[in-house]
Design a protein around this motif. Structure first.
Motif, PDB file in Angstrom:
ATOM      1  N   GLU A  75       0.852  -1.181   0.000  1.00 34.52           N
ATOM      2  CA  GLU A  75       0.000   0.000   0.000  1.00 34.52           C
ATOM      3  C   GLU A  75       0.889   1.232   0.000  1.00 34.52           C
ATOM      4  O   GLU A  75       1.877   1.295   0.718  1.00 34.52           O
ATOM      5  N   PHE A  76       0.522   2.217  -0.838  1.00 35.76           N
ATOM      6  CA  PHE A  76       1.294   3.448  -0.905  1.00 35.76           C
ATOM      7  C   PHE A  76       0.429   4.559  -1.480  1.00 35.76           C
ATOM      8  O   PHE A  76      -0.668   4.321  -1.966  1.00 35.76           O
ATOM      9  N   GLU A  77       0.944   5.773  -1.397  1.00 33.51           N
ATOM     10  CA  GLU A  77       0.283   6.940  -1.965  1.00 33.51           C
ATOM     11  C   GLU A  77       1.142   7.433  -3.118  1.00 33.51           C
ATOM     12  O   GLU A  77       2.344   7.633  -2.967  1.00 33.51           O
ATOM     13  N   ASP A  78       0.513   7.611  -4.291  1.00 35.81           N
ATOM     14  CA  ASP A  78       1.286   8.109  -5.427  1.00 35.81           C
ATOM     15  C   ASP A  78       1.462   9.617  -5.312  1.00 35.81           C
ATOM     16  O   ASP A  78       0.917  10.250  -4.399  1.00 35.81           O
ATOM     17  N   VAL A  79       2.255  10.205  -6.186  1.00 38.57           N
ATOM     18  CA  VAL A  79       2.567  11.634  -6.078  1.00 38.57           C
ATOM     19  C   VAL A  79       1.351  12.523  -6.310  1.00 38.57           C
ATOM     20  O   VAL A  79       1.370  13.686  -5.939  1.00 38.57           O
ATOM     21  N   ALA A  80       0.289  11.975  -6.896  1.00 37.61           N
ATOM     22  CA  ALA A  80      -0.936  12.747  -7.094  1.00 37.61           C
ATOM     23  C   ALA A  80      -1.854  12.663  -5.871  1.00 37.61           C
ATOM     24  O   ALA A  80      -2.902  13.289  -5.842  1.00 37.61           O
ATOM     25  N   GLY A  81      -1.431  11.889  -4.860  1.00 35.51           N
ATOM     26  CA  GLY A  81      -2.223  11.780  -3.637  1.00 35.51           C
ATOM     27  C   GLY A  81      -3.211  10.626  -3.625  1.00 35.51           C
ATOM     28  O   GLY A  81      -3.996  10.497  -2.690  1.00 35.51           O
ATOM     29  N   ASN A  82      -3.172   9.771  -4.650  1.00 38.48           N
ATOM     30  CA  ASN A  82      -4.082   8.630  -4.711  1.00 38.48           C
ATOM     31  C   ASN A  82      -3.525   7.477  -3.889  1.00 38.48           C
ATOM     32  O   ASN A  82      -2.344   7.163  -3.977  1.00 38.48           O
ATOM     33  N   LYS A  83      -4.386   6.847  -3.104  1.00 35.85           N
ATOM     34  CA  LYS A  83      -3.966   5.664  -2.356  1.00 35.85           C
ATOM     35  C   LYS A  83      -4.040   4.470  -3.295  1.00 35.85           C
ATOM     36  O   LYS A  83      -5.023   4.266  -3.990  1.00 35.85           O
ATOM     37  N   VAL A  84      -2.951   3.696  -3.337  1.00 36.27           N
ATOM     38  CA  VAL A  84      -2.832   2.558  -4.247  1.00 36.27           C
ATOM     39  C   VAL A  84      -2.546   1.312  -3.422  1.00 36.27           C
ATOM     40  O   VAL A  84      -1.745   1.342  -2.487  1.00 36.27           O
ATOM     41  N   ARG A  85      -3.201   0.227  -3.793  1.00 42.29           N
ATOM     42  CA  ARG A  85      -2.973  -1.077  -3.149  1.00 42.29           C
ATOM     43  C   ARG A  85      -2.781  -2.095  -4.259  1.00 42.29           C
ATOM     44  O   ARG A  85      -3.646  -2.258  -5.112  1.00 42.29           O
ATOM     45  N   VAL A  86      -1.619  -2.751  -4.276  1.00 43.42           N
ATOM     46  CA  VAL A  86      -1.301  -3.706  -5.341  1.00 43.42           C
ATOM     47  C   VAL A  86      -0.857  -5.027  -4.726  1.00 43.42           C
ATOM     48  O   VAL A  86      -0.271  -5.057  -3.648  1.00 43.42           O
ATOM     49  N   ARG A  87      -1.131  -6.105  -5.450  1.00 40.73           N
ATOM     50  CA  ARG A  87      -0.690  -7.431  -4.999  1.00 40.73           C
ATOM     51  C   ARG A  87       0.827  -7.504  -5.057  1.00 40.73           C
ATOM     52  O   ARG A  87       1.445  -7.107  -6.043  1.00 40.73           O
ATOM     53  N   ALA A  88       1.430  -8.007  -4.005  1.00 38.57           N
ATOM     54  CA  ALA A  88       2.892  -8.120  -3.949  1.00 38.57           C
ATOM     55  C   ALA A  88       3.410  -9.004  -5.079  1.00 38.57           C
ATOM     56  O   ALA A  88       4.485  -8.742  -5.631  1.00 38.57           O
ATOM     57  N   ASP A  89       2.663 -10.022  -5.454  1.00 39.30           N
ATOM     58  CA  ASP A  89       3.083 -10.915  -6.539  1.00 39.30           C
ATOM     59  C   ASP A  89       3.149 -10.210  -7.886  1.00 39.30           C
ATOM     60  O   ASP A  89       3.831 -10.677  -8.794  1.00 39.30           O
ATOM     61  N   ASP A  90       2.434  -9.081  -8.026  1.00 40.35           N
ATOM     62  CA  ASP A  90       2.405  -8.344  -9.292  1.00 40.35           C
ATOM     63  C   ASP A  90       3.509  -7.296  -9.387  1.00 40.35           C
ATOM     64  O   ASP A  90       3.681  -6.660 -10.426  1.00 40.35           O
ATOM     65  N   VAL A  91       4.251  -7.070  -8.301  1.00 33.71           N
ATOM     66  CA  VAL A  91       5.310  -6.054  -8.265  1.00 33.71           C
ATOM     67  C   VAL A  91       6.616  -6.665  -8.766  1.00 33.71           C
ATOM     68  O   VAL A  91       7.062  -7.697  -8.276  1.00 33.71           O
ATOM     69  N   ALA A  92       7.212  -6.001  -9.762  1.00 33.33           N
ATOM     70  CA  ALA A  92       8.505  -6.456 -10.292  1.00 33.33           C
ATOM     71  C   ALA A  92       9.659  -5.838  -9.501  1.00 33.33           C
ATOM     72  O   ALA A  92      10.562  -6.546  -9.056  1.00 33.33           O
ATOM     73  N   THR A  93       9.644  -4.505  -9.327  1.00 33.23           N
ATOM     74  CA  THR A  93      10.716  -3.811  -8.602  1.00 33.23           C
ATOM     75  C   THR A  93      10.180  -2.625  -7.821  1.00 33.23           C
ATOM     76  O   THR A  93       9.145  -2.055  -8.172  1.00 33.23           O
ATOM     77  N   ILE A  94      10.917  -2.252  -6.787  1.00 29.15           N
ATOM     78  CA  ILE A  94      10.656  -1.025  -6.021  1.00 29.15           C
ATOM     79  C   ILE A  94      12.023  -0.362  -5.867  1.00 29.15           C
ATOM     80  O   ILE A  94      12.912  -0.910  -5.221  1.00 29.15           O
TER      81      ILE A  94
END
Length: 74
Positions: free
Chosen positions: A51-70
């Motif tokens: 879970e994180f907030e993007d630079v536009a202020g939107n709260k985003v929740r993504v499946r960890a399995d779908d994340v390639a890199t941080i």
């Protein structure tokens, strides 16, 4: 470029400028989608999501399995 894409890009750029000294991070999904966040995303929680907030202020929740890199933005 479609007008709504221009508006979205302008919003992201402006939000990025207003974010100040926060360490911005790029979250890249396996499908190539990228999110620019204000800070390092919360670590993976128990149900397998980031879970994180993007630079536009939107709260985003993504499946960890779908994340390639941080990675921190240069």
């Amino acid at each position: 470029m479609h007008p709504s894409h221009r508006l979205g890009l302008a919003t992201l750029l402006l939000a990025g400028l207003l974010a100040g000294c926060a360490t911005q991070t790029v979250v890249t999904m396996r499908d190539g989608t990228q999110y620019l966040t204000r800070d390092q995303p919360d670590t993976e929680n128990l149900d397998g999501y980031y879970e994180f907030e993007d630079v536009a202020g939107n709260k985003v929740r993504v499946r960890a399995d779908d994340v390639a890199t941080i990675q921190e933005e240069d």
